[in-house]
Scaffold this motif. Structure first.
Motif, PDB file in Angstrom:
ATOM      1  N   VAL A   1       9.771   8.664  -9.679  1.00  0.00           N
ATOM      2  CA  VAL A   1       8.497   8.602  -8.969  1.00  0.00           C
ATOM      3  C   VAL A   1       8.235   7.239  -8.326  1.00  0.00           C
ATOM      4  CG1 VAL A   1       6.936   7.835 -10.815  1.00  0.00           C
ATOM      5  CG2 VAL A   1       6.109   9.456  -9.111  1.00  0.00           C
ATOM      6  N   SER A   2       8.857   6.175  -8.861  1.00  0.00           N
ATOM      7  CA  SER A   2       8.430   4.861  -8.381  1.00  0.00           C
ATOM      8  C   SER A   2       9.372   4.288  -7.335  1.00  0.00           C
ATOM      9  CB  SER A   2       8.267   3.894  -9.550  1.00  0.00           C
ATOM     10  OG  SER A   2       9.266   4.074 -10.509  1.00  0.00           O
ATOM     11  N   ASP A   3       8.803   3.414  -6.518  1.00  0.00           N
ATOM     12  CA  ASP A   3       9.605   2.696  -5.532  1.00  0.00           C
ATOM     13  C   ASP A   3      10.254   1.480  -6.190  1.00  0.00           C
ATOM     14  OD1 ASP A   3       8.722   4.178  -3.033  1.00  0.00           O
ATOM     15  OD2 ASP A   3       6.802   3.602  -3.918  1.00  0.00           O
ATOM     16  N   TYR A   4       9.461   0.790  -7.002  1.00  0.00           N
ATOM     17  CA  TYR A   4       9.980  -0.396  -7.665  1.00  0.00           C
ATOM     18  C   TYR A   4       9.784  -0.296  -9.167  1.00  0.00           C
ATOM     19  CZ  TYR A   4      10.004  -2.310  -2.996  1.00  0.00           C
ATOM     20  OH  TYR A   4      10.245  -2.501  -1.679  1.00  0.00           O
ATOM     21  N   ILE A   5      10.610  -1.017  -9.866  1.00  0.00           N
ATOM     22  CA  ILE A   5      10.440  -1.098 -11.311  1.00  0.00           C
ATOM     23  C   ILE A   5      10.496  -2.556 -11.733  1.00  0.00           C
ATOM     24  CG2 ILE A   5      11.473  -0.580 -13.564  1.00  0.00           C
ATOM     25  CD1 ILE A   5      12.286   2.098 -12.557  1.00  0.00           C
ATOM     26  N   VAL A   6       9.585  -2.883 -12.653  1.00  0.00           N
ATOM     27  CA  VAL A   6       9.556  -4.220 -13.212  1.00  0.00           C
ATOM     28  C   VAL A   6       9.899  -4.092 -14.688  1.00  0.00           C
ATOM     29  CG1 VAL A   6       7.881  -5.898 -14.046  1.00  0.00           C
ATOM     30  CG2 VAL A   6       7.961  -5.362 -11.621  1.00  0.00           C
ATOM     31  N   PHE A   7      10.833  -4.887 -15.150  1.00  0.00           N
ATOM     32  CA  PHE A   7      11.193  -4.862 -16.574  1.00  0.00           C
ATOM     33  C   PHE A   7      10.624  -6.106 -17.240  1.00  0.00           C
ATOM     34  CE2 PHE A   7      14.442  -6.375 -19.754  1.00  0.00           C
ATOM     35  CZ  PHE A   7      14.030  -5.530 -20.779  1.00  0.00           C
ATOM     36  N   MET A   8       9.708  -5.880 -18.189  1.00  0.00           N
ATOM     37  CA  MET A   8       9.100  -7.023 -18.873  1.00  0.00           C
ATOM     38  C   MET A   8       9.763  -7.243 -20.219  1.00  0.00           C
ATOM     39  SD  MET A   8       5.038  -7.073 -18.172  1.00  0.00           S
ATOM     40  CE  MET A   8       4.888  -8.537 -19.148  1.00  0.00           C
ATOM     41  N   ASP A   9       9.949  -8.509 -20.532  1.00  0.00           N
ATOM     42  CA  ASP A   9      10.531  -8.842 -21.824  1.00  0.00           C
ATOM     43  C   ASP A   9       9.883 -10.133 -22.309  1.00  0.00           C
ATOM     44  OD1 ASP A   9      12.432  -8.290 -23.897  1.00  0.00           O
ATOM     45  OD2 ASP A   9      13.562 -10.020 -23.168  1.00  0.00           O
ATOM     46  N   ASP A  10       9.273 -10.052 -23.467  1.00  0.00           N
ATOM     47  CA  ASP A  10       8.712 -11.250 -24.080  1.00  0.00           C
ATOM     48  C   ASP A  10       7.800 -12.051 -23.148  1.00  0.00           C
ATOM     49  OD1 ASP A  10       8.272 -12.905 -26.185  1.00  0.00           O
ATOM     50  OD2 ASP A  10      10.004 -14.195 -25.768  1.00  0.00           O
TER      51      ASP A  10
ATOM     52  N   GLU B   1       0.836  -1.194   0.000  1.00  0.00           N
ATOM     53  CA  GLU B   1       0.000   0.000   0.000  1.00  0.00           C
ATOM     54  C   GLU B   1       0.877   1.254   0.000  1.00  0.00           C
ATOM     55  OE1 GLU B   1      -3.096  -0.163   2.828  1.00  0.00           O
ATOM     56  OE2 GLU B   1      -4.152   1.499   1.862  1.00  0.00           O
ATOM     57  N   GLY B   2       0.473   2.221  -0.801  1.00  0.00           N
ATOM     58  CA  GLY B   2       1.187   3.490  -0.829  1.00  0.00           C
ATOM     59  C   GLY B   2       2.427   3.488  -1.695  1.00  0.00           C
ATOM     60  N   GLU B   3       2.727   2.354  -2.309  1.00  0.00           N
ATOM     61  CA  GLU B   3       3.920   2.301  -3.148  1.00  0.00           C
ATOM     62  C   GLU B   3       3.577   2.476  -4.624  1.00  0.00           C
ATOM     63  OE1 GLU B   3       6.885  -0.402  -0.443  1.00  0.00           O
ATOM     64  OE2 GLU B   3       5.744  -1.383  -1.994  1.00  0.00           O
ATOM     65  N   VAL B   4       4.601   2.850  -5.382  1.00  0.00           N
ATOM     66  CA  VAL B   4       4.415   3.045  -6.817  1.00  0.00           C
ATOM     67  C   VAL B   4       5.324   2.076  -7.565  1.00  0.00           C
ATOM     68  CG1 VAL B   4       4.604   4.660  -8.728  1.00  0.00           C
ATOM     69  CG2 VAL B   4       3.878   5.475  -6.477  1.00  0.00           C
ATOM     70  N   LEU B   5       4.703   1.374  -8.501  1.00  0.00           N
ATOM     71  CA  LEU B   5       5.457   0.427  -9.311  1.00  0.00           C
ATOM     72  C   LEU B   5       5.400   0.867 -10.764  1.00  0.00           C
ATOM     73  CD1 LEU B   5       6.701  -2.617  -9.509  1.00  0.00           C
ATOM     74  CD2 LEU B   5       4.406  -3.172 -10.299  1.00  0.00           C
ATOM     75  N   SER B   6       6.539   0.900 -11.412  1.00  0.00           N
ATOM     76  CA  SER B   6       6.521   1.175 -12.847  1.00  0.00           C
ATOM     77  C   SER B   6       6.845  -0.100 -13.605  1.00  0.00           C
ATOM     78  CB  SER B   6       7.551   2.247 -13.215  1.00  0.00           C
ATOM     79  OG  SER B   6       7.107   3.498 -12.756  1.00  0.00           O
ATOM     80  N   ILE B   7       6.171  -0.254 -14.735  1.00  0.00           N
ATOM     81  CA  ILE B   7       6.453  -1.391 -15.601  1.00  0.00           C
ATOM     82  C   ILE B   7       7.076  -0.845 -16.875  1.00  0.00           C
ATOM     83  CG2 ILE B   7       5.478  -3.340 -16.844  1.00  0.00           C
ATOM     84  CD1 ILE B   7       3.191  -3.402 -14.843  1.00  0.00           C
ATOM     85  N   ILE B   8       8.262  -1.291 -17.184  1.00  0.00           N
ATOM     86  CA  ILE B   8       8.920  -0.869 -18.419  1.00  0.00           C
ATOM     87  C   ILE B   8       9.165  -2.097 -19.291  1.00  0.00           C
ATOM     88  CG2 ILE B   8      10.000   1.130 -17.311  1.00  0.00           C
ATOM     89  CD1 ILE B   8      12.620  -0.445 -17.206  1.00  0.00           C
ATOM     90  N   GLY B   9       9.543  -1.851 -20.527  1.00  0.00           N
ATOM     91  CA  GLY B   9       9.801  -2.980 -21.418  1.00  0.00           C
ATOM     92  C   GLY B   9       9.516  -2.588 -22.850  1.00  0.00           C
ATOM     93  N   SER B  10      10.089  -3.317 -23.777  1.00  0.00           N
ATOM     94  CA  SER B  10       9.950  -2.917 -25.174  1.00  0.00           C
ATOM     95  C   SER B  10       8.540  -3.196 -25.687  1.00  0.00           C
ATOM     96  CB  SER B  10      10.987  -3.629 -26.041  1.00  0.00           C
ATOM     97  OG  SER B  10      10.961  -5.003 -25.765  1.00  0.00           O
TER      98      SER B  10
END
Ligand SMILES: Nc1ncnc2c1ncn2[C@@H]1O[C@H](COP(=O)(O)OP(=O)(O)OP(=O)(O)O)[C@@H](O)[C@H]1O
Ligand SMILES: [Mg+2]
Lengths: 231, 260
Positions: free
Chosen positions: B221-230, B28-37
């Motif tokens: 801005v984000s606390d965590y980042i997730v990198f998606m690939d395929d 709760e209260g956290e920001v997650l960014s999702i990046i990836g091609s």
């Protein structure tokens, strides 16, 4: 003479208006039913709706008028000749001709409902998917999304093609004479035959022009009313 | 306790497997960014969580409530799904505002329709509607749109439209707000105003999941980042580390391509 002609044309145009109003009254909602049918996910319904639209739009209204006027009576007399005990045949044997005016209304309603249904379908399908998705994501029900979000956008989009079609309907009413329903052109033609007068025919044109002019104004108003948003 | 838990989500379109088992969680209260091609499945993941697509398998839990379970094949009532839908909000890349409603009505429409289901709606109708409007006005002023409440979407800039759509999503008080590339449909000079709004939301401890191509913004801005690939998460971690110190080759390649 002028007074005579006016009176006769008024009478004829009354019939024209009657056909026009009754056709709209039934064809507008029936068209929506057919539109939903042809967009249905249930294959048989979709096929039947699309088939109906294909046949009706692919053949002349004049032909449809004649078939609907004579068809039921002919089927009835054919079935009663069979003297069969099959309940279906017996039921067919009870078929009779429509009276002329009913036949006109039935043909016009079916014909125009099919044209309207295609306009409705085009309008509904042209609304971007994002509008439905936004409604869903905001927790709205499907019917709320349709009535509160989509419907007015559809109406805005179909007003121009609908006004075209409705103005065509005004002119198409003259086809009723094919099965001897006496509308305005029939009445004016009588003056050519009996009195050798041509001008009543132009006078008749004026009736159409004025009425279609009125319709154009009305549709223009509606379009303007809906021009406050872009969709 | 995590407010959002996504477990092993899989999704195929026909023969192509777009999500091949995606899991992550968020407090709760956290920001997650999702990046990836492009084509890595970011949008599909968001759409699966928001019920716009149905995942083939996996489990999604929001605030302790299971909102999706691939194992559970019982038929769901539309009403139940709607209740679950309301726990989360989604901001679209293309805004998807309702063109025939003005700004204020765009924000209040869904809230008012929902309020009709309240048992005390008939008795307190006036008061309920007034409260809804008041809250919407507050939201719109937070978004810097106080002078636009009577405007129609076609009269607004892209940035303003996107701010309205954020207010519209916030009006339903979602527990988590999802963004799918909220600035991608905007001219570069307008992205700043959206990023500012999201930054403000982050400060007020709104839980958010943001798909974005703006690396600097994601880092900030984000606390965590997730990198998606395929269709899989190839790397995840604290925002700073992911961007400044990528471990996998794929992420290194992605970041260097982006910074070109
Ligand atoms: N409805 C669909 N039917 C078939 N294939 C789809 C569908 N939606 C997405 N896909 C495919 O799934 C893959 C992932 O798409 P998705 O939109 O999730 O990627 P993305 O990471 O959001 O990309 P982008 O950064 O370009 O937005 C793509 O190859 C796409 O072609
Ligand atoms: Mg995408």
């Amino acid at each position: 003479m002028f007074w005579n002609v006016t009176q006769s044309l008024m009478e004829g145009f009354g019939k024209t208006l009657e056909i026009f109003a009754l056709t709209l009254l039934f064809a507008l909602p029936l068209g929506l039913v057919i539109a939903f049918g042809s967009m249905s996910k249930w294959k048989p319904l979709k096929l039947v709706s699309k088939g109906l639209v294909w046949v009706i739009r692919g053949t002349p209204l004049m032909l449809q008028l004649i078939v609907i006027f004579y068809g039921p009576g002919l089927i009835g007399s054919w079935a009663s000749q069979l003297e069969s005990t099959n309940p279906l045949i017996q039921w067919l044997a009870t078929w009779e001709c429509f009276d002329r005016f009913t036949a006109v209304i039935v043909s016009f309603v079916i014909n125009y409902a099919c044209y309207f249904s295609e306009i409705y379908r085009g309008g509904i399908e042209s609304i971007p998917k994002g509008q439905y998705e936004a409604g869903q994501v905001l927790g709205m029900t499907k019917s709320q999304t349709f009535f509160k979000v989509v419907l007015l956008q559809v109406i805005k989009r179909i007003i121009p093609p609908m006004s075209n079609e409705i103005i065509t309907l005004v002119k198409d009413t003259s086809l009723a004479r094919t099965i001897s329903v006496y509308e305005v052109i029939w009445n004016s033609e009588i003056f050519i035959r009996t009195d050798g007068l041509l001008w009543p025919l132009f006078y008749t044109g004026l009736f159409y022009l004025i009425f279609n002019g009125l319709l154009t104004v009305v549709f223009g108003r509606i379009e303007k009313k809906l021009s406050y948003f872009k969709a | 306790m995590a407010i959002l838990e996504v477990k092993d989500i899989k999704k195929s379109f026909g023969k192509t497997e777009v999500l091949k088992g995606v899991s992550f969680s968020l407090n709760e209260g956290e920001v997650l960014s999702i990046i990836g091609s492009s084509g890595s499945g970011k949008t599909t993941l968001l759409r699966c969580i928001n019920f716009l697509e149905t995942a083939d398998s996996g489990k999604i839990t929001v605030d302790g409530d299971v909102i999706f379970d691939g194992e559970d094949h019982s038929k769901k009532k539309a009403k139940e799904t709607r209740e679950k839908q309301l726990k989360i909000g989604l901001v679209f890349q293309q805004f998807n505002l309702f063109p025939q409603y003005n700004v204020l009505d765009n924000v209040t429409l869904a809230v008012k329709l929902k309020a009709k289901e309240r048992p005390d709606y008939k008795q307190n109708k006036k008061q309920i509607l007034a409260e809804i409007e008041e809250k919407a006005l507050k939201l719109l002023s937070d978004m810097g749109l106080s002078d636009k409440i009577r405007s129609y979407p076609c009269e607004l800039s892209g940035g303003q439209q996107q701010r309205v759509s954020i207010a519209r999503a916030m009006a339903l008080e979602p527990k988590i707000l999802f963004f799918d590339e909220p600035t991608s449909a905007l001219d570069p000079e307008l992205t700043g105003e959206i990023l500012k709004v999201i930054r403000e939301l982050a400060k007020s401890n709104m839980t958010m999941v943001i798909v974005t191509h703006e690396m600097n913004f994601a880092k900030e801005v984000s606390d965590y980042i997730v990198f998606m690939d395929d269709g899989v998460i190839a790397e995840e971690g604290k925002a700073q580390e992911i961007i400044s110190n990528p471990k996998t080759e794929r992420l290194q390649a992605f970041l260097s391509k982006i910074s070109d």
